[in-house]
Scaffold this active site. Structure first.
Site, PDB file in Angstrom:
ATOM      1  N   CYS A  66      95.511  75.788  88.558  1.00 18.31           N
ATOM      2  CA  CYS A  66      96.672  75.827  87.695  1.00 18.31           C
ATOM      3  C   CYS A  66      96.783  76.175  86.433  1.00 18.31           C
ATOM      4  O   CYS A  66      95.923  76.292  85.450  1.00 18.31           O
ATOM      5  CB  CYS A  66      96.399  74.043  87.507  1.00 18.31           C
ATOM      6  SG  CYS A  66      97.899  73.490  86.292  1.00 18.31           S
ATOM      7  N   TRP A  99      95.104  65.899  93.641  1.00 24.19           N
ATOM      8  CA  TRP A  99      94.018  66.829  93.590  1.00 24.19           C
ATOM      9  C   TRP A  99      92.557  66.114  94.069  1.00 24.19           C
ATOM     10  O   TRP A  99      92.559  65.027  93.535  1.00 24.19           O
ATOM     11  CB  TRP A  99      93.952  67.395  91.954  1.00 24.19           C
ATOM     12  CG  TRP A  99      94.945  68.325  91.517  1.00 24.19           C
ATOM     13  CD1 TRP A  99      95.894  67.731  91.076  1.00 24.19           C
ATOM     14  CD2 TRP A  99      95.195  69.577  91.590  1.00 24.19           C
ATOM     15  NE1 TRP A  99      96.845  68.804  90.657  1.00 24.19           N
ATOM     16  CE2 TRP A  99      96.172  70.048  91.130  1.00 24.19           C
ATOM     17  CE3 TRP A  99      94.438  70.765  92.023  1.00 24.19           C
ATOM     18  CZ2 TRP A  99      96.964  71.137  90.848  1.00 24.19           C
ATOM     19  CZ3 TRP A  99      94.719  71.787  91.979  1.00 24.19           C
ATOM     20  CH2 TRP A  99      95.967  72.108  91.420  1.00 24.19           C
ATOM     21  N   VAL A 134      97.139  67.941  86.731  1.00 22.95           N
ATOM     22  CA  VAL A 134      96.138  68.511  85.930  1.00 22.95           C
ATOM     23  C   VAL A 134      96.841  69.490  84.984  1.00 22.95           C
ATOM     24  O   VAL A 134      97.631  69.825  85.213  1.00 22.95           O
ATOM     25  CB  VAL A 134      95.002  69.304  86.933  1.00 22.95           C
ATOM     26  CG1 VAL A 134      94.233  68.326  87.637  1.00 22.95           C
ATOM     27  CG2 VAL A 134      95.804  70.259  87.459  1.00 22.95           C
ATOM     28  N   TYR A 197     108.665  79.501  87.572  1.00 22.64           N
ATOM     29  CA  TYR A 197     108.821  78.277  88.661  1.00 22.64           C
ATOM     30  C   TYR A 197     110.418  78.192  88.701  1.00 22.64           C
ATOM     31  O   TYR A 197     110.773  77.888  90.019  1.00 22.64           O
ATOM     32  CB  TYR A 197     108.247  76.952  88.139  1.00 22.64           C
ATOM     33  CG  TYR A 197     106.755  76.975  88.146  1.00 22.64           C
ATOM     34  CD1 TYR A 197     106.170  76.148  89.133  1.00 22.64           C
ATOM     35  CD2 TYR A 197     106.085  77.740  87.023  1.00 22.64           C
ATOM     36  CE1 TYR A 197     104.784  76.166  88.936  1.00 22.64           C
ATOM     37  CE2 TYR A 197     104.604  77.504  87.330  1.00 22.64           C
ATOM     38  CZ  TYR A 197     103.954  76.836  88.279  1.00 22.64           C
ATOM     39  OH  TYR A 197     102.631  76.541  88.523  1.00 22.64           O
TER      40      TYR A 197
END
Length: 358
Positions: A66, A99, A134, A197
């Site tokens: 990430c 996760w 996260v 994104y």
């Protein structure tokens, strides 16, 4: 915290989902608690809580895949906080729930004793309605999440944890540059970090083309800025460089193709590419990067974009170690500070996953 649709909640661990016909909008409602030197004087948003800085009390959960979590791994290492704040490393993929710690023996984090990060969120907020994201900081004794507010986590690492910094830690937030630096970081976040994104999760051709033009206008501007200065803010590394790096290092392996950010590869942008190599070869940056996990995450988790879940074999990565020539612009990475020492054995990236020497 407002409720979200089941569909949104299931996909928000990846931070994004394609909504047909719509522009991508990131959910930025994070847990705004802070960990600070003096909780009684902390400035907090309404409803947020201040927690005390205390070595050994917290665990940073940060997946290498990430980009937002990668920031915290870099800053933690640059400042030498490894002994003060331990780290849990989830695997590169996750399901709709959370996760998971599938890389650890028995599939459990060895300190928190949990299989899913979701358990830490639910330990504090049983009805937590948003994505399990996260990075997250977890209080070890209670197993409860403290915060997932990623820009605040790294800023507080730099400003509030100073008594636990290593000798020679760099000043990532120089006071004389902070006002301009915040403007630069805001631009990098909205136009580049989030811009890729916005391209990848655009829900229409019109939304995509608008996002694409906006991203490349920003990258062209940064290419020009870096023609005359070694780092974003001048002669030394600041957190602004950390925030840009984690997008640049993922650009050719992921964003160029997977997110359709394909006007140029990073390797075709002379200043940005040399700048990215300069940072990659600086201790604290490239030694936190796992290209294999990065590719697995994006190409496997984003089934709406890549339904086959095939992970590409390329690109070649050895060129990240090519000479960058940025020394000619002057400056030095750490200013009056020094480079961090060797990566702790338990936190080393496997040599097969990166071109860095073993």
């Amino acid at each position: 915290m407002s409720e979200r649709s089941t569909k949104d909640s299931q996909h928000s661990t990846a931070g994004a989902y394609v909504h047909p016909g719509e522009e991508f909008t990131r959910d930025t409602a994070y847990i705004e608690d802070r960990i600070v030197r003096d909780p009684a004087r902390a400035q907090l948003p309404e409803g947020a809580r201040a927690w005390p800085v205390e070595a050994g009390r917290y665990r940073l959960v940060a997946a290498r895949a990430c980009p937002w979590a990668n920031r915290t791994l870099i800053v933690r290492r640059l400042l030498g906080l490894e002994d003060a704040v331990s780290v849990g490393l989830p695997g590169p993929v996750h399901d709709a729930r959370s996760w998971t710690f599938d890389l650890d023996p028995g599939g459990k984090d060895p300190v928190l004793g949990i299989e899913r990060l979701q358990q830490a969120y639910f330990a504090r907020f049983p009805d937590y309605p948003r994505g399990i994201t996260v990075p997250a900081v977890v209080e070890i004794a209670t197993g409860q999440v403290v915060t997932n507010d990623f820009p605040r986590i790294t800023e507080d690492f730099a400003k509030e944890w100073t008594e636990h910094h290593r000798e020679g830690a760099p000043d990532l937030w120089p006071a004389a540059l902070e006002e301009e630096m915040r403007q630069v970081m805001h631009h990098v976040y909205t136009e580049v970090n989030n811009g890729v994104y916005r391209c990848g999760f655009a829900g229409s051709q019109q939304a995509y083309e608008k996002a694409y033009a906006r991203l490349w206008a920003a990258l062209d501007g940064l290419e020009e800025r870096l023609a005359t200065r070694r780092y974003l803010m001048g002669e030394h590394i600041t957190e602004a460089d950390v925030r840009l790096f984690t997008t640049l290092v993922r650009f050719d392996p992921v964003y160029h193709g997977h997110f359709k950010c394909s006007r140029h590869k990073l390797t075709e942008m002379p200043n940005l590419w040399a700048y990215a190599r300069d940072l990659f070869q600086t201790p604290g940056f490239g030694d936190t990067v796992d290209f294999e996990q990065i590719k697995q995450h994006y190409y496997v988790v984003h089934e709406d974009i890549n339904p086959s879940q095939i992970v590409p074999a390329g690109p070649a990565l050895e060129n990240w170690l090519d000479p960058h020539g940025r020394e000619s612009l002057g400056g030095s990475p750490f200013g009056e500070g020094t480079a961090p020492g060797p990566v702790p054995e338990a936190e080393r990236v496997a040599p097969a996953h990166t071109p860095l020497p073993a």
